[in-house]
Motif scaffolding. Sequence first.
Motif, PDB file in Angstrom:
ATOM      1  N   VAL A  86       0.863  -1.179   0.000  1.00 50.89           N
ATOM      2  CA  VAL A  86       0.000   0.000   0.000  1.00 50.89           C
ATOM      3  C   VAL A  86       0.899   1.228   0.000  1.00 50.89           C
ATOM      4  CG1 VAL A  86      -1.927  -1.102   1.195  1.00 50.89           C
ATOM      5  CG2 VAL A  86      -0.176   0.056   2.518  1.00 50.89           C
ATOM      6  N   GLY A  87       0.382   2.314  -0.544  1.00 49.03           N
ATOM      7  CA  GLY A  87       1.166   3.536  -0.575  1.00 49.03           C
ATOM      8  C   GLY A  87       0.291   4.752  -0.719  1.00 49.03           C
ATOM      9  N   GLY A  88       0.913   5.891  -0.593  1.00 48.29           N
ATOM     10  CA  GLY A  88       0.164   7.121  -0.747  1.00 48.29           C
ATOM     11  C   GLY A  88       1.043   8.338  -0.709  1.00 48.29           C
ATOM     12  N   ARG A  89       0.405   9.457  -1.018  1.00 51.79           N
ATOM     13  CA  ARG A  89       1.075  10.744  -1.019  1.00 51.79           C
ATOM     14  C   ARG A  89       0.113  11.771  -0.461  1.00 51.79           C
ATOM     15  NH1 ARG A  89       0.359  14.328  -4.436  1.00 51.79           N
ATOM     16  NH2 ARG A  89      -0.396  12.905  -6.015  1.00 51.79           N
ATOM     17  N   LEU A  90       0.627  12.647   0.385  1.00 50.84           N
ATOM     18  CA  LEU A  90      -0.144  13.768   0.913  1.00 50.84           C
ATOM     19  C   LEU A  90       0.731  14.999   0.731  1.00 50.84           C
ATOM     20  CD1 LEU A  90      -2.605  14.940   2.358  1.00 50.84           C
ATOM     21  CD2 LEU A  90      -1.498  14.371   4.529  1.00 50.84           C
ATOM     22  N   VAL A  94       5.513  11.251   0.787  1.00 48.30           N
ATOM     23  CA  VAL A  94       5.236  10.001   0.094  1.00 48.30           C
ATOM     24  C   VAL A  94       5.636   8.852   1.006  1.00 48.30           C
ATOM     25  CG1 VAL A  94       5.765   8.595  -1.941  1.00 48.30           C
ATOM     26  CG2 VAL A  94       5.733  11.087  -2.129  1.00 48.30           C
ATOM     27  N   ALA A  95       4.799   7.807   1.082  1.00 52.46           N
ATOM     28  CA  ALA A  95       5.129   6.624   1.870  1.00 52.46           C
ATOM     29  C   ALA A  95       4.582   5.385   1.171  1.00 52.46           C
ATOM     30  CB  ALA A  95       4.552   6.722   3.275  1.00 52.46           C
ATOM     31  N   GLU A  96       5.326   4.287   1.280  1.00 45.96           N
ATOM     32  CA  GLU A  96       4.887   3.023   0.678  1.00 45.96           C
ATOM     33  C   GLU A  96       5.438   1.868   1.500  1.00 45.96           C
ATOM     34  OE1 GLU A  96       4.836   2.429  -3.730  1.00 45.96           O
ATOM     35  OE2 GLU A  96       6.321   0.897  -3.208  1.00 45.96           O
ATOM     36  N   TRP A  97       4.601   0.858   1.747  1.00 47.70           N
ATOM     37  CA  TRP A  97       5.002  -0.356   2.450  1.00 47.70           C
ATOM     38  C   TRP A  97       4.762  -1.535   1.518  1.00 47.70           C
ATOM     39  CZ3 TRP A  97       1.951  -4.615   3.653  1.00 47.70           C
ATOM     40  CH2 TRP A  97       2.595  -5.600   4.412  1.00 47.70           C
ATOM     41  N   SER A 116       9.819  -7.252   4.376  1.00 46.58           N
ATOM     42  CA  SER A 116       9.014  -6.101   3.986  1.00 46.58           C
ATOM     43  C   SER A 116       9.899  -4.864   3.924  1.00 46.58           C
ATOM     44  CB  SER A 116       7.837  -5.884   4.942  1.00 46.58           C
ATOM     45  OG  SER A 116       8.279  -5.629   6.242  1.00 46.58           O
ATOM     46  N   THR A 117       9.433  -3.876   3.181  1.00 44.96           N
ATOM     47  CA  THR A 117      10.158  -2.622   3.041  1.00 44.96           C
ATOM     48  C   THR A 117       9.222  -1.462   3.357  1.00 44.96           C
ATOM     49  OG1 THR A 117       9.639  -2.336   0.692  1.00 44.96           O
ATOM     50  CG2 THR A 117      11.634  -3.563   1.226  1.00 44.96           C
ATOM     51  N   LEU A 118       9.791  -0.401   3.864  1.00 46.34           N
ATOM     52  CA  LEU A 118       9.050   0.830   4.106  1.00 46.34           C
ATOM     53  C   LEU A 118       9.845   1.956   3.480  1.00 46.34           C
ATOM     54  CD1 LEU A 118       6.728   2.389   5.440  1.00 46.34           C
ATOM     55  CD2 LEU A 118       8.147   2.541   7.493  1.00 46.34           C
TER      56      LEU A 118
END
Length: 130
Positions: A86-90, A94-97, A116-118
């Motif tokens: 899952v990921g997103g941007r505000l 930006v963040a994604e796991w 897993s990666t973050l």
Amino acid sequence: DFIPQIGGSFGNVLTEAEGGFQLRAGTNLSSPWWTNGNGRSPVELYVLGGLRGEAVGHNITLDGNTLGATRRVDRVPLVGEYSVGVGGRLGGFVAEWRAVTRSREYTTGPMEHAYSTLFASYEVPAHLGR
């Protein structure tokens, strides 16, 4: 989005060819290749999944030193991998796991290896031509 991937490496540490794809679905998806903010929504959310395969000719961490005899294991030449995340941007944040599972890389190793990666970053807008 459907994002194809192809690549390779030729060297004394790693010689391999790889290919695969990633799928993304979500809201307000921006281009996976262009990071400039022109016309982007301030909020982006998505889920992703992907498959990747590698044909490995040499991996120094498994095969040992390129020159001379060293410790080694029997490498598996074809390695597969799948991932979900899952990921997103505000705004600029930006963040994604991702959860990643790889198939066996050497004959006496585990059937699969999961990790897993973050990823997190802040995009600074470019103000070119001003």
